[in-house]
Write an enzyme that holds these catalytic residues in place. Sequence first.
Site, PDB file in Angstrom:
ATOM      1  N   TYR A  64      19.390 -10.248  12.216  1.00 15.63           N
ATOM      2  CA  TYR A  64      18.018 -10.754  12.315  1.00 15.63           C
ATOM      3  C   TYR A  64      17.598 -11.077  13.750  1.00 15.63           C
ATOM      4  O   TYR A  64      16.891 -12.055  14.015  1.00 15.63           O
ATOM      5  CB  TYR A  64      17.762 -11.960  11.396  1.00 15.63           C
ATOM      6  CG  TYR A  64      18.889 -12.947  11.204  1.00 15.63           C
ATOM      7  CD1 TYR A  64      19.337 -13.749  12.239  1.00 15.63           C
ATOM      8  CD2 TYR A  64      19.485 -13.086   9.954  1.00 15.63           C
ATOM      9  CE1 TYR A  64      20.353 -14.659  12.043  1.00 15.63           C
ATOM     10  CE2 TYR A  64      20.505 -14.003   9.747  1.00 15.63           C
ATOM     11  CZ  TYR A  64      20.936 -14.785  10.790  1.00 15.63           C
ATOM     12  OH  TYR A  64      21.943 -15.706  10.604  1.00 15.63           O
TER      13      TYR A  64
ATOM     14  N   CYS B 253      31.829   1.752  15.429  1.00 11.17           N
ATOM     15  CA  CYS B 253      31.206   3.065  15.280  1.00 11.17           C
ATOM     16  C   CYS B 253      29.914   2.930  14.473  1.00 11.17           C
ATOM     17  O   CYS B 253      29.776   3.436  13.360  1.00 11.17           O
ATOM     18  CB  CYS B 253      32.176   4.032  14.608  1.00 11.17           C
ATOM     19  SG  CYS B 253      31.580   5.729  14.653  1.00 11.17           S
ATOM     20  N   GLU B 254      29.019   2.174  14.995  1.00 11.85           N
ATOM     21  CA  GLU B 254      27.655   1.944  14.529  1.00 11.85           C
ATOM     22  C   GLU B 254      26.914   1.388  15.737  1.00 11.85           C
ATOM     23  O   GLU B 254      27.533   0.973  16.716  1.00 11.85           O
ATOM     24  CB  GLU B 254      27.609   0.913  13.392  1.00 11.85           C
ATOM     25  CG  GLU B 254      28.136   1.383  12.052  1.00 11.85           C
ATOM     26  CD  GLU B 254      27.144   2.230  11.286  1.00 11.85           C
ATOM     27  OE1 GLU B 254      25.962   2.278  11.708  1.00 11.85           O
ATOM     28  OE2 GLU B 254      27.550   2.849  10.291  1.00 11.85           O
TER      29      GLU B 254
END
Length: 399
Positions: free
Chosen positions: A301, A327-328
Site C-alpha cells: 500500500y 523475482c518480482e
Amino acid sequence: MKNQQLLDIANEFGTPVYVYDANSIQVQYEKLKTSFSDSTRFFYACKALTNINILKYIQQLGANLDCVSINEVKLGLKAGFTPERILFTPNCVDLAEIEEAMSFGVHINIDNISILEQFGNKYGNSYPIFIRINPHIYAGGNHKISTGHIDSKFGISIHQMRHIERIMKSTNLLVEGLHMHTGSEIKDADVFLQGLEIMFELSEQFPDLKYIDMGSGFKVPYQDGDMETDVKSLGKKVEKVFEGFKQESGKALELWFEPGKYLVSKSGHFLVKANVIKQTTATVFVGVNSGFNHLIRPMFYDSYHIIENLSNPQGAERIYTVVGNICETDTFAWDRKITEVREGDVLVFRNAGAYGFEMSSNFNSRLKPAEVLFLDGKPYLIRKRDEFEDLLKNQIEVL
C-alpha cells in the site's frame, strides 16, 4: 537507538534483521496513558507484531491485548495476559472459533449478523459480548487500510440496527460493549469524536452497556514533515465529550482504544545489506539482500520508510532506487536521496516495527530474517533466522 548500535547488531547477527527498541515502545505507551483519563484502557492490536517477547514486554507495561485470531489469543495468554485483559475481534470466522475463545474467558467482539444470530440462539445472555459497528466513516491513509467505509467487510452497518435489535430481543443477548474501527493512519483526530457521537446515540439501545471501544488508527510520522496524531489534544476533547454524555445520560462508560502500529512502529529498524549497485541508462539501483518477502508494506500500500546508509552516513547524497532480490517487482523506494551507497554497506529502514516481520513470507524459497530486541542497552536475539530445513519442515515427501 544510535546508528552505531544498529551497525553492531548487523555485524553480530547478520542481515536482514529486524531490531526493536523496547524503550521506544514504552515511550509511546506512556504518551497514551498520560493523555487520556484513568478510566481509558489501551488494548495493543497485536496483529502489528506478535513476537512473544514483544507481547510479554507490553503486558508488563500494563497494556491489554486486542486479538483478531484464536492463535493471537493463545499467544496473549502465554505471554501473561489474563482473559479479562484480552479482546477477541475476529472477522469472517465461524462460530467454532468464537466458542474456542469463549472457553478461555476473553472478551468477545462479534462483527456480523449471521454469527450474532447463531451466538444468540445458542448462548442467549449467558456470555456478555461486544458488537462491532460499521459507522460508514471513511478514514485512513489508504483505501486498503480504511475499515469503516460503506464497502468495508468489517462490522455491522449502522443501518442494520433493526436486525441487531430483533436478535437481541429474540435471544436475550447481553451486550456490554460497542466497538468501531474506521481505519489506520487517521490524520484528522476529530474522526474519533465523530465516531463517539454515533456511539453515544447507539448506546440508548443497549441498556447493559459498559464499554465503548473506538479501535485506533493513531497516525505515526513516516517521513520528514509528516504529522503524528496529537493524542494529548484528542484526550482532552474525548474527556470533555465523555463528561457531557455522562451528565446528560447518567451513564459512566469506560473508553477503550486499540493502538497497534502506534506502539511498535517507531521501535522497529530493518537492517539490510547492499548487494549490488546497478546503473542502467536511466536509474541507479541499490539491490539489497531482502525484498517484499520481508517487508511488503511499500509494495502493498505504497508506504514510505526513511532509508539511511549506516555504513557511510557522511557520504555525498546521491539518488537511488532501492530494490530487493525477489523475482518480482519489489521496489522499496524510487529516486530516493541517500548518502553514497557502496556494495556491502548496511542500510536501515526506519519505522519498521509494525507489519514488517508480521507480514513476511518465504516467497522465492528465501529465508525469513532474524529479530532482535534492544532492551536496557543490550541486544537480545528473539527469533532465529530461518534455516534451509525450515522450508521443508512441514512438507511431506511422497515421491
